[in-house]
Design a protein around this motif. Structure first.
Motif, PDB file in Angstrom:
ATOM      1  N   ASP A 102       0.855  -1.191   0.000  1.00  0.00           N
ATOM      2  CA  ASP A 102       0.000   0.000   0.000  1.00  0.00           C
ATOM      3  C   ASP A 102       0.885   1.233   0.000  1.00  0.00           C
ATOM      4  OD1 ASP A 102      -2.265   1.512  -0.029  1.00  0.00           O
ATOM      5  OD2 ASP A 102      -2.846   1.137   2.057  1.00  0.00           O
ATOM      6  N   VAL A 103       0.348   2.338  -0.548  1.00  0.00           N
ATOM      7  CA  VAL A 103       1.076   3.600  -0.568  1.00  0.00           C
ATOM      8  C   VAL A 103       0.065   4.732  -0.513  1.00  0.00           C
ATOM      9  CG1 VAL A 103       1.112   3.848  -3.090  1.00  0.00           C
ATOM     10  CG2 VAL A 103       2.922   4.908  -1.714  1.00  0.00           C
ATOM     11  N   ALA A 104       0.449   5.831   0.107  1.00  0.00           N
ATOM     12  CA  ALA A 104      -0.397   7.014   0.191  1.00  0.00           C
ATOM     13  C   ALA A 104       0.462   8.247  -0.030  1.00  0.00           C
ATOM     14  CB  ALA A 104      -1.105   7.092   1.546  1.00  0.00           C
ATOM     15  N   ALA A 105      -0.101   9.239  -0.727  1.00  0.00           N
ATOM     16  CA  ALA A 105       0.628  10.459  -1.062  1.00  0.00           C
ATOM     17  C   ALA A 105      -0.024  11.649  -0.375  1.00  0.00           C
ATOM     18  CB  ALA A 105       0.640  10.669  -2.581  1.00  0.00           C
ATOM     19  N   THR A 138       5.065  14.674   1.538  1.00  0.00           N
ATOM     20  CA  THR A 138       5.508  13.379   2.056  1.00  0.00           C
ATOM     21  C   THR A 138       4.684  12.250   1.436  1.00  0.00           C
ATOM     22  OG1 THR A 138       3.990  13.564   3.930  1.00  0.00           O
ATOM     23  CG2 THR A 138       6.258  14.314   4.277  1.00  0.00           C
ATOM     24  N   SER A 139       5.175  11.039   1.631  1.00  0.00           N
ATOM     25  CA  SER A 139       4.459   9.825   1.243  1.00  0.00           C
ATOM     26  C   SER A 139       4.688   8.784   2.327  1.00  0.00           C
ATOM     27  CB  SER A 139       4.971   9.283  -0.104  1.00  0.00           C
ATOM     28  OG  SER A 139       4.901  10.250  -1.118  1.00  0.00           O
ATOM     29  N   CYS A 140       3.779   7.819   2.408  1.00  0.00           N
ATOM     30  CA  CYS A 140       3.936   6.701   3.338  1.00  0.00           C
ATOM     31  C   CYS A 140       3.530   5.413   2.631  1.00  0.00           C
ATOM     32  CB  CYS A 140       3.070   6.883   4.586  1.00  0.00           C
ATOM     33  SG  CYS A 140       3.586   8.237   5.671  1.00  0.00           S
ATOM     34  N   GLY A 141       4.089   4.308   3.074  1.00  0.00           N
ATOM     35  CA  GLY A 141       3.761   3.028   2.485  1.00  0.00           C
ATOM     36  C   GLY A 141       3.850   1.914   3.504  1.00  0.00           C
ATOM     37  N   VAL A 142       3.198   0.794   3.187  1.00  0.00           N
ATOM     38  CA  VAL A 142       3.185  -0.367   4.073  1.00  0.00           C
ATOM     39  C   VAL A 142       3.986  -1.476   3.420  1.00  0.00           C
ATOM     40  CG1 VAL A 142       1.768  -2.071   5.254  1.00  0.00           C
ATOM     41  CG2 VAL A 142       0.924   0.276   4.973  1.00  0.00           C
ATOM     42  N   LYS A 143       4.962  -1.984   4.154  1.00  0.00           N
ATOM     43  CA  LYS A 143       5.836  -3.053   3.686  1.00  0.00           C
ATOM     44  C   LYS A 143       6.116  -3.986   4.847  1.00  0.00           C
ATOM     45  CE  LYS A 143      10.274  -3.701   1.312  1.00  0.00           C
ATOM     46  NZ  LYS A 143      11.449  -2.997   0.737  1.00  0.00           N
ATOM     47  N   ASP A 144       5.922  -5.286   4.639  1.00  0.00           N
ATOM     48  CA  ASP A 144       6.137  -6.274   5.696  1.00  0.00           C
ATOM     49  C   ASP A 144       5.360  -5.920   6.958  1.00  0.00           C
ATOM     50  OD1 ASP A 144       7.875  -7.645   4.010  1.00  0.00           O
ATOM     51  OD2 ASP A 144       9.614  -6.501   4.703  1.00  0.00           O
ATOM     52  N   ASP A 145       4.123  -5.423   6.773  1.00  0.00           N
ATOM     53  CA  ASP A 145       3.231  -5.059   7.876  1.00  0.00           C
ATOM     54  C   ASP A 145       3.800  -3.974   8.771  1.00  0.00           C
ATOM     55  OD1 ASP A 145       1.206  -6.779   7.103  1.00  0.00           O
ATOM     56  OD2 ASP A 145       1.944  -8.447   8.334  1.00  0.00           O
ATOM     57  N   GLU A 146       4.687  -3.154   8.227  1.00  0.00           N
ATOM     58  CA  GLU A 146       5.223  -2.016   8.957  1.00  0.00           C
ATOM     59  C   GLU A 146       5.015  -0.746   8.140  1.00  0.00           C
ATOM     60  OE1 GLU A 146       9.304  -3.015   9.720  1.00  0.00           O
ATOM     61  OE2 GLU A 146       8.806  -4.080  11.574  1.00  0.00           O
ATOM     62  N   LEU A 147       4.920   0.387   8.844  1.00  0.00           N
ATOM     63  CA  LEU A 147       4.665   1.657   8.184  1.00  0.00           C
ATOM     64  C   LEU A 147       5.970   2.419   7.985  1.00  0.00           C
ATOM     65  CD1 LEU A 147       2.442   3.548   7.096  1.00  0.00           C
ATOM     66  CD2 LEU A 147       2.406   4.628   9.353  1.00  0.00           C
ATOM     67  N   PHE A 148       6.219   2.827   6.749  1.00  0.00           N
ATOM     68  CA  PHE A 148       7.379   3.615   6.397  1.00  0.00           C
ATOM     69  C   PHE A 148       6.899   4.948   5.806  1.00  0.00           C
ATOM     70  CE2 PHE A 148       8.750  -0.699   6.418  1.00  0.00           C
ATOM     71  CZ  PHE A 148      10.100  -0.712   6.734  1.00  0.00           C
ATOM     72  N   CYS A 149       7.621   6.012   6.085  1.00  0.00           N
ATOM     73  CA  CYS A 149       7.291   7.316   5.514  1.00  0.00           C
ATOM     74  C   CYS A 149       8.559   7.998   5.019  1.00  0.00           C
ATOM     75  CB  CYS A 149       6.589   8.210   6.540  1.00  0.00           C
ATOM     76  SG  CYS A 149       4.951   7.616   7.034  1.00  0.00           S
ATOM     77  N   PRO A 197      -0.584  -1.855  10.092  1.00  0.00           N
ATOM     78  CA  PRO A 197      -1.507  -0.996   9.341  1.00  0.00           C
ATOM     79  C   PRO A 197      -2.389  -1.832   8.415  1.00  0.00           C
ATOM     80  CG  PRO A 197       0.804  -0.306   9.077  1.00  0.00           C
ATOM     81  CD  PRO A 197       0.809  -1.687   9.643  1.00  0.00           C
ATOM     82  N   ASP A 198      -3.704  -1.647   8.535  1.00  0.00           N
ATOM     83  CA  ASP A 198      -4.650  -2.310   7.645  1.00  0.00           C
ATOM     84  C   ASP A 198      -5.111  -1.377   6.527  1.00  0.00           C
ATOM     85  OD1 ASP A 198      -4.639  -4.729   9.087  1.00  0.00           O
ATOM     86  OD2 ASP A 198      -6.036  -3.876  10.542  1.00  0.00           O
ATOM     87  N   ARG A 199      -5.193  -0.102   6.835  1.00  0.00           N
ATOM     88  CA  ARG A 199      -5.631   0.887   5.844  1.00  0.00           C
ATOM     89  C   ARG A 199      -4.877   2.181   6.096  1.00  0.00           C
ATOM     90  NH1 ARG A 199     -10.164   4.560   6.168  1.00  0.00           N
ATOM     91  NH2 ARG A 199     -10.610   5.477   4.130  1.00  0.00           N
ATOM     92  N   LEU A 200      -4.444   2.806   4.994  1.00  0.00           N
ATOM     93  CA  LEU A 200      -3.615   4.003   5.079  1.00  0.00           C
ATOM     94  C   LEU A 200      -4.243   5.100   4.229  1.00  0.00           C
ATOM     95  CD1 LEU A 200      -0.897   5.459   5.780  1.00  0.00           C
ATOM     96  CD2 LEU A 200       0.078   4.322   3.766  1.00  0.00           C
ATOM     97  N   GLU A 201      -4.328   6.297   4.797  1.00  0.00           N
ATOM     98  CA  GLU A 201      -4.893   7.432   4.053  1.00  0.00           C
ATOM     99  C   GLU A 201      -4.135   8.698   4.415  1.00  0.00           C
ATOM    100  OE1 GLU A 201      -9.098   9.889   3.957  1.00  0.00           O
ATOM    101  OE2 GLU A 201      -9.196   7.693   4.024  1.00  0.00           O
ATOM    102  N   VAL A 205      -2.270  12.252   8.361  1.00  0.00           N
ATOM    103  CA  VAL A 205      -2.112  10.824   8.124  1.00  0.00           C
ATOM    104  C   VAL A 205      -3.109  10.081   9.009  1.00  0.00           C
ATOM    105  CG1 VAL A 205      -0.528   8.865   8.121  1.00  0.00           C
ATOM    106  CG2 VAL A 205       0.347  11.173   7.699  1.00  0.00           C
ATOM    107  N   MET A 206      -3.808   9.128   8.422  1.00  0.00           N
ATOM    108  CA  MET A 206      -4.725   8.299   9.187  1.00  0.00           C
ATOM    109  C   MET A 206      -4.449   6.835   8.874  1.00  0.00           C
ATOM    110  SD  MET A 206      -8.848   8.001   9.049  1.00  0.00           S
ATOM    111  CE  MET A 206      -8.688   6.970   7.599  1.00  0.00           C
ATOM    112  N   VAL A 207      -4.374   6.025   9.923  1.00  0.00           N
ATOM    113  CA  VAL A 207      -4.124   4.601   9.772  1.00  0.00           C
ATOM    114  C   VAL A 207      -5.170   3.836  10.572  1.00  0.00           C
ATOM    115  CG1 VAL A 207      -2.491   2.716  10.115  1.00  0.00           C
ATOM    116  CG2 VAL A 207      -1.652   4.976   9.491  1.00  0.00           C
TER     117      VAL A 207
END
Length: 823
Positions: free
Chosen positions: A533-536, A540-551, A581-585, A591-593
């Protein structure tokens, strides 16, 4: 010396660094001394054996895969480790010579469609690479300022640009709508050339045919006439042509006997005829030539001896005669150069000598290849070598290397050099992303045939001449990329996940791409893989990888969620969010998770530590904790449906956006109910507003989104002739939704075409997005939007000042445009 040998010598030198000058023997290592402290005595024979041992050959072939259209060639290279080998020492073969051949110099020639291997053998080692030969889609292409024509493998001619739908060749705004269309002709063509408002072609018998602007004789003072059908050019029946070229208003052809024939405009004697008038029929010129090229208003030909003859206009010294006077008939250039190929621009000329390019003439945009002097009277080295062909147009020059790499220099104000900037180039710069067998250039755009037979175009899409379906500037070779995946639009950039790879485009001035750079791009730029998942946001941007949140990016409102300080992060970095994170916006700097049943929110000036595991809600008399369904986040606020409340909306954040003017707190982490009796099924927040769908299918909004209404403090019904099924937020002053059939509708402010309805008019109610597309999801940025169609293609529209539409240019579009990418 091989690279591995060099490493061994460096290691030995390091070992001897402490040796006395009179004793070059390196000190013994611990392993060379026995338990008594005496020299263990290495056997001399063993030493000799080690000294004579050779490193194993590590044979590699580059490129590591080959794909060619029938008839095309590609040069390969062979390496032992990092050392490039002389091919005279290497045995080269192919697995099937009926499909592809390779010569001793490494030139692979595609014979017929099929798969094959190239095999290299050297000192007992062997390397192989896979190859494929495909039937070519296109075999020739030529361009003029507002037109592109391409010839397919069957001899059918297709054109784009200033053609009407009925095929009429003219400069009318009524054109082919940016698509290649087939022109009617009974003959199969083998060669094409484009001049001003005219296209000509050679048939399989070598006869020239033309359509478009009808040439006039000297005594014809009638109006200009255009022909929408091909007519045979009057030449003797026994004459057959093998090459056809065009200047800005004239054509020349080379016969199979080596004679040059020219027709068309002749105001500068570019036809080699003393009559200064248009000549509708070809005139033959004296001499036997090997090739011919036509510039803007001059012509040059290469004799079989390698000597160059030029005639016509000479104001830029493009004839190479040492002065600015033009001969009325072909004359030798004044300098004793022997060339293998020629290319003529508008006021400059270039020749290929061996693998070096030399140019002369006008140099106002560095098209001669040097930054010294405006006019070059004699051929000067263009600073390029190891090339196999040269091309020129107007004030630009390009060349091809043996591996198909295109390099260009000169004028670049329209992106015609194929790089990602609009700067004139005095030195050659490569075009990335494709290997070419042929190029065609004009004053505003260029096209090329790739080695695998595809057609790519770049530059200014005047009149739809790039044949990519829209008019803008494309700095790099374009083709439509029909890959969908999830997509999210930020304020000035857009990101998507395709096959677990994050791709971003638009502004990267705050490192929003996460690729360690700050270069913006108008086409998708890939990052690393493994993302789901990715959000813009804004910067900034954030993404989910290996069930962890990166920004990543440059934060101004603590949206990276890392600590209490403001951060600059140019690559994806794990932040302080510890849940899965299940949903990222993201919207602007919020930022909402969602994680399980809990909603987390930070940014907009508030750190991740300010936010609790569930959002607080309150009635007039007491506070209580509860979960939220369907949460959505805006620029400085968020809303959700209170769980178990049958559709009651609660909002938090900025007071004016919470939907209840009675609340006194200017900013609250407490989620208060909105001032409305309506019950909602769905919500979507933009930067300055929120909209929702009620349980009785009404659309209601509050904040700043309804044109002319100013700040709407409580949920207010928006008139709508359509029933929407899904809402999407994220826009600054606009919202969008989908109906049950996937048709997109938008409303609000229409800055830069953000509503996608083909106009710039604000809309107080949902208005259909232009076109017949159906979408499965939408995403809204600051003043642009993107959607993934039901065919898994990505389309974008609206503001494009930073390339955030991903279509290759930076002009906004009020209708959906397909996202493109270089291969």
């Amino acid at each position: 010396m091989k690279y591995t040998d060099l490493l061994a010598l460096l290691a030995l030198a390091a070992l001897c660094a402490g040796c006395p000058e009179d004793d070059p023997t390196p000190p013994l290592a611990d392993a060379d001394i026995d338990a008594t402290g005496e020299d263990a005595g290495v056997d001399a024979a063993d030493t000799d054996t080690e000294a004579d041992a050779e490193d194993p050959v590590e044979l590699r072939i580059r490129p590591d895969t080959i794909r060619l259209a029938e008839g095309n060639d590609l040069s390969i290279r062979v390496y032992d480790g990092f050392d490039k080998l002389e091919l005279a020492e290497v045995e080269l073969t192919t697995s099937d010579a009926a499909i592809a051949e390779v010569d001793a110099e490494g030139l692979v020639h595609a014979v017929s469609a099929g798969t094959f291997e190239v095999i290299a053998r050297y000192e007992g080692a062997e390397a192989r690479v896979d190859g494929e030969v495909v039937a070519p889609r296109w075999v020739d292409v030529d361009v003029s300022t507002r037109h592109t024509c391409a010839l397919d493998a069957t001899g059918q001619l297709f054109c784009a640009g200033g053609f009407q739908a009925d095929g009429e060749f003219e400069m009318s705004p009524r054109r082919t709508e940016g698509k290649l269309v087939a022109l009617d002709h009974e003959e199969a063509f083998t060669d094409i050339a484009l001049a001003f408002r005219t296209v000509c072609a050679l048939d399989t018998s070598g006869r020239p045919w033309c359509r478009g602007r009808r040439l006039r004789t000297a005594d014809d003072d009638g109006p200009t006439v255009y022909s929408n059908s091909f007519a045979l050019v009057g030449t003797p029946s026994e004459v057959a042509f093998t090459q056809l070229v065009a200047g800005e208003g004239h054509f020349c052809a080379l016969s199979d006997a080596g004679a040059v024939w020219c027709w068309g405009a002749n105001f500068y004697n570019q036809l080699g005829d003393s009559r200064l008038s248009e000549l509708p029929s070809p005139v033959a010129l004296p001499g036997t030539m090997a090739s011919v090229t036509a510039g803007g208003w001059h012509t040059c030909a290469l004799a079989t001896t390698g000597r160059t003859f030029c005639w016509g206009a000479n104001r830029g010294a493009q004839l190479g005669r040492g002065h600015q006077y033009g001969p009325k008939s072909p004359g030798l250039i004044a300098f004793d150069y022997r060339f293998d190929k020629l290319a003529a621009g508008r006021m400059h000329t270039c020749g290929l000598q061996g693998t070096d390019v030399y140019c002369w003439g006008y140099n106002g945009s560095y098209q001669v290849g040097t930054d010294r002097g405006t006019i070059w009277w004699e051929p000067t080295h263009a600073g390029t070598t190891n090339v196999t062909s040269v091309f020129a147009a107007h004030q630009s020059t390009c060349a091809l290397r043996a591996d198909g790499q295109a390099i260009c220099w000169g004028q670049n104000d329209q992106g015609q050099l194929g790089d990602d900037e609009f700067l004139d180039r005095q030195t050659a710069r490569p075009i990335e992303g494709a290997a070419f067998s042929h190029l065609a250039m004009s004053a505003t755009h260029s096209c090329g045939l790739t080695l695998d037979g595809e057609l790519r175009c770049w530059g200014f899409d005047a009149a739809g001449s790039l044949a990519v379906g829209r008019q803008t500037i494309f700095e790099e070779p374009q083709r439509v990329d029909a890959r969908g995946g999830s997509v999210d639009a930020g304020s000035l950039h857009t990101c998507r996940v395709v096959d677990e790879t994050v791709e971003c485009w638009g502004s990267n001035l705050q490192a929003q791409f996460g690729n360690g750079r700050y270069n913006s791009s108008s086409r998708p730029t890939a990052m690393t893989s493994g993302w789901r998942d990715v959000a813009a946001g804004s910067s900034t941007s954030c993404g989910v990888k290996d069930d962890e949140l990166f920004c990543w990016g440059v934060e101004y409102d603590r949206e990276l969620g890392m600590d209490d300080d403001f951060n600059v992060v140019i690559a994806p970095t794990r932040n302080n969010f510890t849940q899965v994170p299940d949903r990222l916006e993201m919207t602007y700097s919020s930022v909402m998770v969602q994680s399980g049943d809990e909603t987390y929110w930070w940014g907009a000036g508030h750190t991740i530590n300010d936010v609790q595991a569930v959002v607080e809600g309150a009635s007039a008399s007491e506070h209580q904790y509860f979960g939220l369904d369907a949460p959505t986040v805006g620029g400085e606020h968020g809303c959700g449906l209170r769980r178990g409340s049958d559709g009651v909306v609660h909002c938090w954040g900025e007071q004016t956006l919470r939907g209840d003017p009675q609340q006194d707190s200017s900013y609250s982490h407490v989620a208060y109910p909105v001032d409305s009796q309506a019950r909602f099924d769905a919500l979507a927040a933009g930067r300055n507003h929120t909209c929702g769908l009620t349980t009785d299918d009404k659309l209601m909004c509050w904040g700043r989104v309804i044109p002319g209404a100013g700040l709407v403090e409580t949920p207010t019904e928006v008139s709508s002739a359509v029933t929407l099924e899904t809402l999407y937020g994220g826009g600054t002053y606009f919202g969008c939704g989908l109906d049950a059939a996937g048709k997109a509708y938008c409303w609000g402010k229409n800055f830069s075409g953000a509503l996608g309805d083909g106009t710039s008019q604000d809309r107080a109610e949902p208005t259909p997005v232009a076109g017949d597309l159906t979408f499965r999801e939408l995403t809204l940025g600051g003043n642009h939007a993107c959607g993934v169609t039901t065919d898994d293609e990505v389309y974008c529209w609206g503001d494009n000042g930073y390339g955030q539409l991903g279509i290759g240019g930076r002009l906004f579009y009020a209708e959906p445009q397909p996202v493109v990418t270089a291969p």
